[in-house]
Motif scaffolding. Structure first.
Motif: not given
Ligand SMILES: Nc1ncnc2c1ncn2[C@@H]1O[C@H](COP(=O)(O)OP(=O)(O)O)[C@@H](O)[C@H]1O
Ligand SMILES: [Mg+2]
Lengths: 324, 228
Positions: A76-81, A107-115, A150-152
């Motif tokens: 479950r976590w492995d799928s989206s490290p 390009p290596e990064i798919e999404e970025l969330e800032y907290i 990270p990107a898929p």
């Protein structure tokens, strides 16, 4: 002797192929029923032996099932490290925004969330029971945090590690943690665990062979007279073996069904606690049981062991019984 | 039908139970095998049944040299030879019918044939109405007749009987012998081991006499003669 009287005698009682087939079929059915009847005549003893088979296979089956479930947790976590980037306390807003832009452009990064530290504090307060203690703090102790998806394409551990090191190189970054680490460790442990379970299953399987072999040996002993007579009137080894192989088969069937029952009861009784535990992690994880295919596989394993045990016993002990 | 060519049998313990036995029994003959206890009568029959193998010489049954038979062929050879024992070897966990049906089931005879043939065999030995009972409830003579029915139910060309009347009184014995004679008359080769001289003489059949493993006499006994 110019004629062949044996051949003549054989013609007297000539038997066609169809009849042979029918008789063979009939003897199989009769042997199967007779063997089952004998087991049913001594229900307690049968149940004891079958229970040994059941427990010996339920144990590794349960362990494998547990490993499979743990692996599913990992997947479950492995799928989206995720890479969690902790920035230095008191970093300037403008510097952080610049860093975010840089990362977003990679390009290596798919999404970025800032907290932000404030958001982190809020969610921490709402989730844990420390709200009182936290409000008592003068300064917010939580660092600004970036959660990087990270990107898929970045699935290889080496690629992820390289990305992590690039991020860690920035002056703003205090620490980087990669969820992959524990997933990888978990997988290594799982592989080891599976090997251990297989080894255990092998040993227990050997035990089952010995138990069934010994039970069949006693059965052969008690039917010694019958075996001698069958051999005297022309019974082949196959004919003599058949009822004993069926006995082993039935032990396998009964043991296998009991084994499925044991595992299912175990899974059912653990299902509740696991759901409760998963809920505390905001997860909807449910324990997977054997399922139909698993049950069938378990029963087939038991039957194979039963037959093999019977075969070994029969091979060792039947040849010793000959007419004298 | 039964040929022995210079057959010797030495048991693993070194005891020689048969020494240079040569004999021939023709098809549809009825022959008695006599001799004192320990003379080798049972050993000779075990060689025919392939329960034992000869140490030397050839046993030929129906033109087939038993020395050349592989162990996988032994069951099929035994189906050609019916045997009756002194202790009849019946199974007491099943009915008379099932005891007699056993050789047919082994030979792969069709179910509907089995019933017909078993009843024919039981009728022949006069036990048709006892087919449902357990043989343990029968008298010694009746048990022996069940054993005979089992031996002949598959119509073997050769019938062996090892002291079939050993435990029976004279009246029952001559009944049993009469049965063997009837089977012989329909073409079965019959070999009977016995040391009941008076019974053998009354049958007027050919007699083979063994003494310490050697064949010492072969011929019909005349009235009053005691072999060896
Ligand atoms: N399996 C055996 N091992 C050793 N000696 C045996 C065995 N069977 C028979 N004998 C011996 O061979 C001799 C002939 O025995 P047997 O053929 O049974 O004689 P009979 O049937 O004429 O009484 C006897 O001395 C007996 O002790
Ligand atoms: Mg004897």
């Amino acid at each position: 002797m110019n004629r062949d009287p044996v051949a003549r005698g054989a013609r007297h009682s000539r038997i066609g192929f169809a009849d042979h087939w029918q008789a063979w079929h009939q003897h199989h059915r009769a042997s199967a029923l007779d063997s089952f009847g004998r087991l049913a005549d001594t229900p307690l003893q049968t149940l004891m032996t079958a229970l040994v088979v059941a427990i010996a296979l339920a144990l590794p089956a349960t362990l494998l099932l547990a490993l499979g479930n743990v692996q599913r947790v990992g997947e479950r976590w492995d799928s989206s490290p995720k890479i969690t980037v902790f920035l230095k306390l008191g970093s300037q807003e403008t510097a952080i925004n610049g860093f975010r832009d840089t990362l977003q452009g990679m390009p290596e990064i798919e999404e970025l969330e800032y907290i932000s530290p404030e958001q982190a504090l809020q969610s921490f307060q709402s989730q844990s029971g420390f709200s009182e203690a936290l409000t008592a703090l003068e300064n917010n102790p939580l660092p600004p945090t970036l959660v990087v998806t990270p990107a898929p394409a970045m699935s290889a551990p080496a690629q992820l590690d390289a990305l992590r090191q690039r991020i860690a190189g920035d002056a703003l970054v205090d620490d980087v943690s990669l969820d992959m680490d524990w997933v990888r460790r978990l997988n290594a442990i799982m592989t080891l665990g599976k090997q251990l379970v297989m080894g255990l299953a092998g040993l227990l399987g050997l035990g089952v062979l010995l138990v069934i072999g010994n039970t069949i040996r006693l059965e052969i002993e008690s039917r010694r007279e019958e075996i001698v007579v069958i051999k005297l009137v022309g019974g082949t080894d196959g004919f003599v073996r058949r009822p004993f192989l069926y006995t082993g088969f039935w032990y396998g069937v009964i043991g296998g069904l009991l084994s499925c029952l044991l595992v299912s009861v175990g899974v059912a009784s653990l299902g509740g606690p696991v759901r409760t535990l998963a809920a505390t992690y905001q997860d909807t994880f449910v324990l997977h049981g054997l399922g139909f295919v698993g049950c069938v596989a378990l029963v087939i394993c038991c039957i194979a062991l039963g037959l093999l045990g019977a075969w070994l016993a029969v091979g060792r002990h039947l040849s010793a019984i000959e007419p004298r | 039908m039964i040929e022995f060519h210079n057959v010797s049998k030495r048991y693993p313990n070194g005891y020689e139970a048969l020494t240079g036995v040569t004999l021939q029994v023709d098809e549809a003959e009825m022959v008695f095998l006599t001799g004192h206890s320990g003379a080798g009568k049972s050993t000779l029959m075990k060689l025919i049944m392939l329960i034992e193998r000869p140490s030397q010489g050839q046993v030929v049954i129906g033109g087939r040299n038993l020395n050349r038979l592989r162990s996988g062929q032994i069951p099929f050879h035994r189906r050609q030879v019916g045997v009756v024992f002194q202790n009849h070897q019946l199974l007491f966990d099943r009915s008379v019918f099932d005891n007699v049906a056993l050789p047919l089931q082994i030979a792969g005879v069709h179910q509907r044939e089995v019933g017909r043939r078993v009843r024919a065999a039981l009728d022949k030995v006069g036990l048709l109405e006892r087919e449902r009972v357990n043989p343990i409830t029968l008298s010694g003579g009746e048990q022996q007749r069940v054993g005979i029915a089992r031996a002949v139910v598959n119509k073997p060309p050769v019938l062996l009987a090892d002291e079939p009347t050993g435990n029976l009184d004279p009246n029952l014995s001559s009944d049993i012998m009469q049965l063997f004679r009837e089977f012989n008359q329909v073409g079965v080769t019959v070999l009977i081991a016995s040391h009941d001289w008076s019974l053998i003489r009354s049958m007027g059949a050919r007699v083979l006499t063994l003494e310490q493993g050697q064949l010492v006499h072969d011929g019909v006994l005349v009235q009053g003669e005691v072999p060896a």
